[in-house]
Design an enzyme around this catalytic site. Sequence first.
Site, mmCIF file in Angstrom:
data_model
loop_
_atom_site.group_PDB
_atom_site.id
_atom_site.type_symbol
_atom_site.label_atom_id
_atom_site.label_comp_id
_atom_site.label_asym_id
_atom_site.label_seq_id
_atom_site.Cartn_x
_atom_site.Cartn_y
_atom_site.Cartn_z
ATOM 1 N N ASN A 1 -48.603 18.875 132.438
ATOM 2 C CA ASN A 1 -49.995 18.518 132.734
ATOM 3 C C ASN A 1 -50.458 17.115 132.366
ATOM 4 O OD1 ASN A 1 -51.360 20.757 134.066
ATOM 5 N ND2 ASN A 1 -50.627 21.920 132.310
ATOM 6 N N GLY B 1 -51.080 21.225 139.026
ATOM 7 C CA GLY B 1 -51.125 21.444 140.471
ATOM 8 C C GLY B 1 -49.809 20.968 141.043
ATOM 9 N N ASP C 1 -53.713 22.839 142.824
ATOM 10 C CA ASP C 1 -54.728 23.741 142.272
ATOM 11 C C ASP C 1 -55.877 23.913 143.259
ATOM 12 O OD1 ASP C 1 -53.540 24.407 139.910
ATOM 13 O OD2 ASP C 1 -54.527 22.856 138.725
ATOM 14 N N ARG D 1 -55.619 15.382 128.552
ATOM 15 C CA ARG D 1 -55.838 16.822 128.385
ATOM 16 C C ARG D 1 -55.538 17.220 126.931
ATOM 17 N NH1 ARG D 1 -53.451 22.431 130.718
ATOM 18 N NH2 ARG D 1 -55.348 23.231 131.611
ATOM 19 N N ASP E 1 -51.502 30.129 131.219
ATOM 20 C CA ASP E 1 -51.797 29.445 129.959
ATOM 21 C C ASP E 1 -52.688 30.281 129.018
ATOM 22 O OD1 ASP E 1 -52.109 27.460 128.147
ATOM 23 O OD2 ASP E 1 -52.950 25.984 129.526
ATOM 24 N N CYS F 1 -44.471 23.143 138.285
ATOM 25 C CA CYS F 1 -45.881 22.858 138.511
ATOM 26 C C CYS F 1 -46.197 21.619 137.696
ATOM 27 C CB CYS F 1 -46.668 24.071 137.994
ATOM 28 S SG CYS F 1 -48.433 23.839 137.822
ATOM 29 N N LYS G 1 -43.511 30.155 135.180
ATOM 30 C CA LYS G 1 -44.202 28.982 135.742
ATOM 31 C C LYS G 1 -44.035 27.864 134.722
ATOM 32 C CE LYS G 1 -48.795 27.559 137.356
ATOM 33 N NZ LYS G 1 -50.174 28.064 137.519
ATOM 34 N N TRP G 2 -43.408 26.770 135.130
ATOM 35 C CA TRP G 2 -43.043 25.662 134.227
ATOM 36 C C TRP G 2 -43.962 24.488 134.553
ATOM 37 C CZ3 TRP G 2 -37.586 25.203 132.023
ATOM 38 C CH2 TRP G 2 -37.404 24.014 131.312
ATOM 39 N N ASP G 3 -44.946 24.291 133.679
ATOM 40 C CA ASP G 3 -46.020 23.322 133.970
ATOM 41 C C ASP G 3 -45.755 21.963 133.324
ATOM 42 O OD1 ASP G 3 -48.459 22.458 134.952
ATOM 43 O OD2 ASP G 3 -49.593 24.158 134.164
HETATM 44 C C1 DGJ Z 1 -52.258 23.358 135.713
HETATM 45 C C2 DGJ Z 1 -51.825 24.302 136.777
HETATM 46 O O1 DGJ Z 1 -51.845 23.681 138.019
HETATM 47 C C3 DGJ Z 1 -52.728 25.527 136.776
HETATM 48 O O2 DGJ Z 1 -52.375 26.403 137.824
HETATM 49 C C4 DGJ Z 1 -52.664 26.206 135.441
HETATM 50 O O3 DGJ Z 1 -51.378 26.719 135.235
HETATM 51 C C5 DGJ Z 1 -53.039 25.224 134.346
HETATM 52 N N1 DGJ Z 1 -52.261 24.036 134.416
HETATM 53 C C6 DGJ Z 1 -52.864 25.859 132.996
HETATM 54 O O4 DGJ Z 1 -53.084 24.980 131.987
#
Ligand code: DGJ
Length: 748
Positions: free
Chosen positions: A483, A532, A551, A446, A371, A529, A479-481
């Site tokens: 959150n 986490g 995480d 967030r 990020d 992802c 890495k496809w997050d």
């Molecule tokens: C959540 C992920 O689990 C972390 O490893 C990291 O990529 C953050 N997001 C970045 O915002």
Amino acid sequence: MPIKFEEKRKIFHLYTSNFSYYMHVNKYNYLIHLYHGNYLSDISKERVSERYMERYAFVDNGKEVQDEDYYFSTFASKFECAPYGKHDKRNPFAVINDKSNIDITNFLYVEHKMYPGVDPHFTMPYPRFTAKECQTLEIILKDEYRDIYLHMYYTISEKYNILVRHSKVVNKTNEPIYVHKFSAMELDFDNDDMDIVAYHGSWGSERQKEVIPLNHSLTEISDNHGERGFYYNQNILLKSKDATLDMGEVYGFGLMYSGDFSYQFKVDEINQTRMIVSYNPENFMFTLNKDEELYSFAVLCVHSNEGINKVTQIFHDVARDKIIRETWAKKERPILINSWEAMYMNFDTDRLIKFIDKAKEAKIDLVVIDDGWFGHRDDDKSSLGDWFINTKKVDLQKIADYTHSSGLKFGLWFEPEMISPDSELYKVHPEYALYADNVKNPTLQRHQLVLDSINPEAREHVLNQIFKVVDALKPDYIKWDFNRYLSEAYSKYLTTEHKKETYHRFVLASYSMFNAFITRYPNILVESCAAGGGRFDFGMLYYTPQIWCSDETDIAIRAKINYSTNTFYPLSTQGTHVSMRKNGSIRDKACLAFFGTYGYEMDITKSSDEDIKTIQFMNDLFKKYHSVVTKGDYYAIYDPYTTNYVSWNVVSKNKKKCLVYFMIFNKEQTHARFIKLKGLDKNKYYFNSLTNDIYKGDFYMNVGLNISAEFGSYDSMLFVLEEVNSIPAKIYRKTKQVDGGKREKLLW
Ligand code: DGJ
């Protein structure tokens, strides 16, 4: 063929060498569940007519019937899809009404079909079985009151020892129908002496094992957060009370779905148990107009009479061979280092160049820029949706090229399904954010909102931006997050009558985004992802061959997360990193991370020479034995939820190699402890790297290895066993010199 239909008694038998599943169409056309358990060559006549303590009267065609030679009751029989609104007061399979507001349903058998392969019309994640590997039984039922059809699908694979179930409802009436609850499957059991094992969690403590006894109140294992199985994971076990890791009857269920789900369990008044697996009815209501249909998700159903480890191995084999895309299924994964815990969003070109140099020195394969590289993002308050490089902050093209020219792979982070209120995208397209029209101040989490990816325009806009960056930088890994979870989620794109479909349609939209990406870039390794490990399920694995597990990398907590995750998901799918978090040395953390995709989450430019040596050593070791982790059979040895230890071993399919992990939570004085390994060939001789000895497989499995020692908290062991083909006589009878070399003591 693993499916048989006996016309005379109207009995279906679905089976593999390990289990049988029997159903029966009774003389009133109800689809009755008979049995699901160990393989059974036939089912007795008594069983077919069902046996109860007394004969219950029931109503047939308006008349109360007490069938003298047929024990059947609409309130106590075991069904495949119980009627609703009638005599059965247990948890329902489906709740469907129409404009009359009457929701009684009674699905009765019409016909069935059997065919090789899977349901060809199903488009959600499903095991990729070939026509040779499975057979499907499709049973069609019709509601007694309306032209509503229910299709129940049973796909059985003898090769993989698994049954996969899903269902479909079709509206053939001329009016819309409203589906308030819809299930993938119902399973009615004779008894109640079982425990549910479920996995709840939150950020940093994903998939915590919880044992819940069945009881007479309604027990629900569910999630309602919208595409994040943090609260409860999508998979459960149902086990007899005396079942252990290696013995006893265990059922395993795995949902191939990333959205809201519900498992409902209820023990009825005569102590039978009903299990229903459905979409979570809470954020759900589908309107089906004439000829429209709704599919459930698919459920993987596994049965074993050899304890939990057997169930685990079946899930692992199916996931590795048939769920993960073939390109990545058994491919070894690059050792990665991620910039997140190393520098969060505080990086620039120079800092990253130093990071890449050090990664190369440490024998790491892949550098991932997490990020903070796009829009004007320096903290988590902005820029999601603005997928263009922040050139004022970092020369990412230079970083990508430098990584590649250094002989390393390059990876990049995205969070495609989100939008920040502080973004160019939101300024121009506020309607791209997912929240109800009447909400003025949508809840931020967030500091961000969810992208309304149900809207194809929003979805395509974001994907096109991402494609541009990917085409330019040519990453090898993404890495496809994801959150935050969904709230006030009613898509502006959907019409009023379909608004309540948002949660499920959002999952379908995510799947279509993943699909668009992997179709365009089939060779890029995608790791999903969600803050986490909040989106760890078989639905995601269908698209992304690995998933960031958590995480939390402090081994005091992470060991338990990994242990639970291992129960269902192959080790090759679990993102596992070594970090600088509190408990455990780099070596201890590496021993644990070894049983996953493996990588680092630390600023190695600040690591001591000694730490770099440890990292290099572990990386070499990982490369040497990674194929055992990726392809081997997993056996849990010590359960960290019930003991002071966590331990497992993984044995290569040809039984030539074995990796063993052991860790202790709380410091222990020396006392006798032998670790008994599992799954070895009892006749093979193995050299072990713990005591540098050679023993026979049966010795390791029955006597075990003596690991009695004084242990400090979090002391970890990782050792390897390798087959030795010829045993020198000297070693075969192992001795030790004692009494200053005067005497030779026989060790074994
Ligand atoms: C959540 C992920 O689990 C972390 O490893 C990291 O990529 C953050 N997001 C970045 O915002």
